[in-house]
Design a protein around this motif. Structure first.
Motif: not given
Length: 236
Positions: A188, A191, A193, A199, A202, A206
């Motif tokens: 996270c 990518k 966060a 976070v 994220c 998921r």
């Protein structure tokens, strides 16, 4: 470039939870998108130690028999043994998602340094204790005091361990739960966060629940990251 992905978790609990494997898939997917790789097949070994040679693992052997480059999320998912890594480099092509542009020389150096650091830490600790014992046998007062203090701390530690066994068990369970989401949190952050809330969002997106099965909050993320020693990326 067509590649095959290989994932490995060393404990069955990691495999059953799916978190360890899912995080590895995300690493590979992210790298593939950035590098233009096409993942045409996936192989995974669950409950397999990194000390076993990749070609001696059920799915590891199949991945390398495919003939196309093999991609792993992190180098230690392939192996923690430099000899394994070096041997594979001579006969097979593979890539590491967290170091997608690294060539074989760079990967070899990284593996050597990682293994060397583990060895150095162990050797430094053993050498320091041996030196202390030698000095104590020679009558060095400071060394004798150090050993006495060390033994006293060990006794207190054992006593404390006995008194707080229940708490230790809880802490160990918390450590295990935190370890299961480590890769997911790192991904996270990788990518983008940049905050605890980001976070948390994220992880929620998921479908990864907290240890109690609820949704993540910034506070929950902070506690797990502190336990794992993880930090958010500082803005440039």
């Amino acid at each position: 470039m067509e590649v095959v992905a290989y994932y490995r978790v060393s404990t069955k609990s990691q495999g059953e939870s799916g978190l360890g494997l899912d995080a590895q898939r995300e690493y590979v997917k992210f790298a593939a998108e950035q590098q233009g790789w096409v993942v045409v097949a996936e192989y995974e070994d669950v409950g397999v130690s990194g000390s076993i040679h990749p070609l001696e693992r059920p799915s590891g052997a199949k991945a390398f028999a495919d003939g196309r480059p093999v991609v792993v999320a992190k180098l230690d998912r392939m192996s923690r043994d430099v000899e394994h890594i070096a041997g594979l480099m001579k006969r097979h092509k593979f890539r590491v998602a967290t170091m997608p542009t690294a060539d074989t020389l760079q990967l070899h150096i990284y593996a050597v340094l990682a293994e060397q650091e583990r060895t150095f830490v162990s050797e430094r600790t053993k050498a320091a204790l041996k030196s202390l014992d030698v000095r104590a046998e020679a009558g060095d007062i400071d060394a004798l005091h150090s050993i006495a203090n060390r033994e006293d701390k060990l006794r207190k530690g054992r006593s404390m361990l006995n008194r707080t066994k229940g708490h230790d068990t809880q802490r160990q369970q918390a450590d295990v739960r935190a370890a299961l989401v480590k890769d997911a949190i790192e991904l996270c952050v990788l990518k983008g966060a940049a905050s605890l809330q980001a976070v948390a969002d994220c992880l929620i997106s998921r479908g990864i629940p907290t240890a109690r099965g609820g949704n993540w909050s910034p506070t929950a993320v902070m506690r797990v990251m502190q336990r794992l020693g993880l930090e958010l990326k500082k803005p440039v």
